[in-house]
Design an enzyme around this catalytic site. Structure first.
Site, PDB file in Angstrom:
ATOM      1  N   ALA A  70       0.930  -1.316   0.041  1.00 53.88           N
ATOM      2  CA  ALA A  70      -0.016  -0.010   0.106  1.00 53.88           C
ATOM      3  C   ALA A  70       0.790   1.263  -0.038  1.00 53.88           C
ATOM      4  O   ALA A  70       2.096   1.043   0.335  1.00 53.88           O
ATOM      5  CB  ALA A  70      -0.978   0.068   1.487  1.00 53.88           C
ATOM      6  N   GLY A 116      -0.141  -5.304   0.482  1.00 58.94           N
ATOM      7  CA  GLY A 116      -1.437  -5.235  -0.391  1.00 58.94           C
ATOM      8  C   GLY A 116      -1.267  -5.740  -1.695  1.00 58.94           C
ATOM      9  O   GLY A 116      -2.232  -6.385  -2.234  1.00 58.94           O
ATOM     10  N   GLU A 119      -1.857  -9.236  -1.183  1.00 53.74           N
ATOM     11  CA  GLU A 119      -3.228  -9.533  -0.783  1.00 53.74           C
ATOM     12  C   GLU A 119      -4.220  -9.525  -2.125  1.00 53.74           C
ATOM     13  O   GLU A 119      -5.005 -10.119  -2.214  1.00 53.74           O
ATOM     14  CB  GLU A 119      -3.760  -8.411   0.315  1.00 53.74           C
ATOM     15  N   GLU A 141       3.834  -6.207   6.648  1.00 57.86           N
ATOM     16  CA  GLU A 141       2.882  -5.175   7.498  1.00 57.86           C
ATOM     17  C   GLU A 141       3.592  -5.188   9.102  1.00 57.86           C
ATOM     18  O   GLU A 141       3.831  -4.169   9.837  1.00 57.86           O
ATOM     19  CB  GLU A 141       1.365  -5.651   7.355  1.00 57.86           C
TER      20      GLU A 141
END
Ligand code: NAI
Length: 723
Positions: A70, A116, A119, A141
């Site tokens: 992200a 992300g 993901e 993360e």
């Protein structure tokens, strides 16, 4: 008029009809997930629907970056736990929609596929990765004090099983494509040149398989459900699962202690998902994500991430326009612990040729054999091929004379710590190298200005202070004198980065920055010992403060004799404020040099490492019982010593910025990352509170806690170290 902004994603339609969504964040070298992604994606999805394309591939238009995570700047804008939870929910919904799409979607992964980005790939119906070394998959993360907030905690265990998933989630480690294939994270690994073709074929195959069996809709729905069988195997075995969770939690408590909440939340969220189902797991994932983003720990860890990223773009001088010279060959003097370590990282990480000189054949041979060892271990663990190892080793050649030095762009000296010897090698090196060759000293305690006294080209003389073991320790401290040129600095910073190091640049002074702030910290530990505080309490106090090892253990590791010498250098330079207590010399006289001599504060060669009670006798100390002084108080005393010395370094101009001071202390000395570094720690308390604490310690323990002038000024003005 504004130029139209190029789109984040483009759709290309292949001749086989597969729609390829190419992600390409404008103006950036890496793709990161942005807030605008959702709407752009919805537009492209509608286009694919309207054209009735049968299958979809998601890939990146950038070389070497699928999606690196992200956009962290986005995380910084989240101001509350509620906002964090909401943002996480939005991410989850976007990926749920992707997963439920009634067209097969295959991720074609080339380059970094992290956070992300992974993901997103997990929400696709299959994953194909390139075998390129740049391809790395992981969920980092946890290293930012967070958890994956877009379904990663739920989809990963369902795909690869609980144990492997926890390993990735709790460490944040990144795996290459081959490893990802063997753990079931990707379905296929292929050369980058055919990546999209293979992914497209796989996407089409998913329809074929489906239509032959039940029809497209159900087939894709099957993918959208948690992998039923695997899920059953996991959740159907609560006893086995409990063992895995208990073990993971035990390891966490041992390794990370209580300072970092994120890994414990990850365990909880994964557990709830397995016990109560995906919906409950996702709800908790979002809630905990929100809570974590609103903690000081994650704010500080994100701060460290930003700082190191920003540093990578700088050249280490005040003149950003200065270009480093491209180093193509280096020479190293001294094939000892440091010299061979420097040779190794140069050949392995920077891919640069190295000439390694020592005075005796045996020393050269030993150095070459030692540096081969970590490579052999990597080959054993299948992290490196034998061919790759041989290629690295072929870059390093040994010598006992100065042959091969003429072509070196940089010479790094790592001979014994002796000023007369350093002066001699400076003269010898300058006589056999080009005028432009830079000479760097890896001295740990001699000011570079002193070494430069023997130099005929002081503008090309600099300090490059590596840490031991060189191939593991992340920091490089570059030390400039007032004569060192900017080009020399920029070239050495660039070289250090190519060697895989985080680099700080400091101005010359006794102890530079890292050894200087370590001095008073170690000294404080010696004073505690002299006061009869048990050795175990001193080390445990530092660990509870957040340091990876305690100062007494560190004394044994560094060498009690070396530490004793350095304590006198620091004392002579900075006066009584850093006077060491009498005693260490008695230990040296008793032959207690630490681990290297197998005799120190602790016992070596016994099954369990224990404090050697003889130490107290040698020192003439009667130890108090354990726990007589609270560990928190001891830990704070140690921490304050390091923080206040860092503030002095800033005041004296040794440090160029608080940021460099924080990064140097964290990466060089293990200052607790969750505290953000000495300056973030100071700002966290506020200057007045820090001053109050120092004054309180000064009342109890005397002038070694006398607060730095700069701290008094800051306490008066209220100004913090960071804006
Ligand atoms: P070491 O004793 O392991 O190696 C020194 C090597 O230099 C020996 O092999 C010796 O034969 C060789 N040598 C001596 N004179 C030479 C000459 N004229 N030409 C070529 N080679 C010569 O020492 P170590 O630990 O590698 O330290 C080297 C330097 O690095 C010292 O200045 C030390 O202060 C510094 N340093 C050491 C650290 C550590 O943790 N060991 C950390 C950071 C810096």
């Amino acid at each position: 008029m504004n130029e139209p902004v190029p789109p984040m994603m483009q759709l290309q339609i292949r001749s086989d009809g597969v729609g390829v969504i190419l992600i390409d964040v404008p103006g950036e070298s890496q793709n990161t997930l942005k807030a605008e992604f959702r709407t752009t994606f919805d537009t492209i999805r509608a286009e694919i629907e309207s054209k009735d394309l049968p299958a979809v591939v998601i890939a990146s238009a950038k070389e070497g970056s699928f999606i690196a995570g992200a956009d962290i700047k986005l995380l910084e804008t989240l101001k509350s736990a509620d906002e964090g939870e909401r943002r996480s929910r939005e991410g989850q919904e976007a990926f749920d929609t992707l997963e439920a799409w009634k067209r097969p979607v295959v991720a074609a992964i080339h380059g970094a596929c992290l956070g992300g980005g992974l993901e997103l790939a997990l929400a696709c119906h299959a994953r194909v990765a390139s075998d390129d070394p740049k391809t790395k998959l992981g969920l980092p993360e946890v290293q930012l004090g967070l958890l994956p907030g877009a379904g990663g905690t739920q989809r990963l265990p369902a795909l690869i099983g609980l144990e492997k998933a926890l390993d990735l989630l709790l460490t944040g480690k990144q795996v290459n494509a081959k490893r990802a294939r063997s753990m079931g994270l990707v379905d296929e690994v292929v050369p980058a040149a055919i990546l999209i073709d293979v992914a497209a074929k796989r996407a089409l195959d998913l329809i074929d398989v489906k239509q032959k069996r039940h029809g497209l809709v159900e087939r894709i729905a099957e993918f959208a459900e948690p992998k039923a069988l695997r899920e059953l195997a996991l959740s159907g075995n609560p006893a086995g699962r409990k063992i895995v969770f208990d073990q993971a939690e035990k390891t966490l408590r041992e390794k990370a202690g209580e300072h970092y909440p994120a890994p414990y939340r990850i365990l909880e969220v994964v557990r709830v998902g397995l016990e109560k189902g995906r919906a409950a797991g996702l709800a908790l994932e979002a809630k905990r994500f929100g809570e974590l983003i609103d903690t000081d720990v994650s704010r500080r860890l994100i701060g460290i991430f930003f700082a190191t990223t920003a540093m990578k773009k700088e050249n280490g001088t005040d003149h950003p326009e200065i270009e480093p010279r491209k180093v193509q060959k280096i020479a190293v003097l001294g094939a000892g612990i440091m010299g061979h370590g420097i040779a190794l990282v140069t050949a392995e990480k920077a891919d640069i040729d190295v000439r390694l000189r020592d005075v005796r054949e045996e020393a050269v041979a030993r150095g070459l054999a030692e540096l081969r060892r970590p490579l052999d271990q990597k080959v054993e663990k299948k992290r490196l091929s034998a061919r790759e190892r041989d290629r690295i080793l072929a870059r390093i050649s040994g010598t006992t004379d100065y042959s091969g030095f003429a072509g070196a762009d940089v010479v790094i000296e790592a001979v014994f710590e002796d000023l007369a010897l350093k002066h001699r090698v400076v003269k010898e090196v300058e006589a056999v190298t080009k005028d432009t060759t830079i000479l760097a000293s890896n001295t740990s305690s001699i000011p570079i200005t002193r070494i430069a006294e023997a130099s005929s080209r002081p503008d090309r003389l600099i300090g490059m202070h590596y840490f031991s073991p060189v191939h593991k320790m992340p920091l490089l401290e570059v030390i400039r004198t007032k004569d060192t040129s900017d080009e020399t600095v920029a070239t050495c910073v660039d070289l250090g980065r190519r060697q895989g190091k985080t680099v700080i640049v400091v101005n010359d002074g006794v102890g530079f920055y890292t050894s200087r702030i370590l001095g008073p910290y170690m000294n404080e530990a010696s004073w505690m010992l002299a006061d009869g505080i048990p050795i175990e309490d001193i080390d445990e106090a530092a660990r509870q403060f957040g340091f990876p090892v305690g100062p007494i253990t560190l004394l044994d590791e560094v060498g009690v004799d070396t530490a004793e010498k350095v304590s006198h250098i620091i004392h002579a330079a900075f006066g009584d404020r850093v006077a060491p207590p009498p005693g260490l010399e008695k230990l040296v006289a008793d032959g207690r040099t630490g681990r290297k001599g197998k005799k120190g504060f602790y016992t070596y060669g016994t099954k369990k490492k224990l404090v050697d009670p003889e130490v107290y006798r040698v020192l003439g100390i009667e130890p108090k019982g354990r726990g007589k002084v609270p560990l928190a108080e001891l830990g704070e005393r140690l921490g304050l010593q390091m923080v206040s010395e860092a503030i002095r370094c800033l005041a004296e101009g040794v440090l160029r910025s608080p940021r460099d001071g924080d990064i140097g202390a964290i990466f060089g000395l293990g200052f607790p990352p969750f505290l953000g570094g000495p300056f973030r720690y100071a700002d966290g308390l506020g200057p007045s509170e820090l001053l109050r604490r120092m004054e309180r310690c000064a009342d109890q323990h005397g002038r070694r806690f006398s607060p730095p002038e700069l701290l008094r000024e800051r306490a008066k003005s209220g100004q913090r170290f960071y804006d």
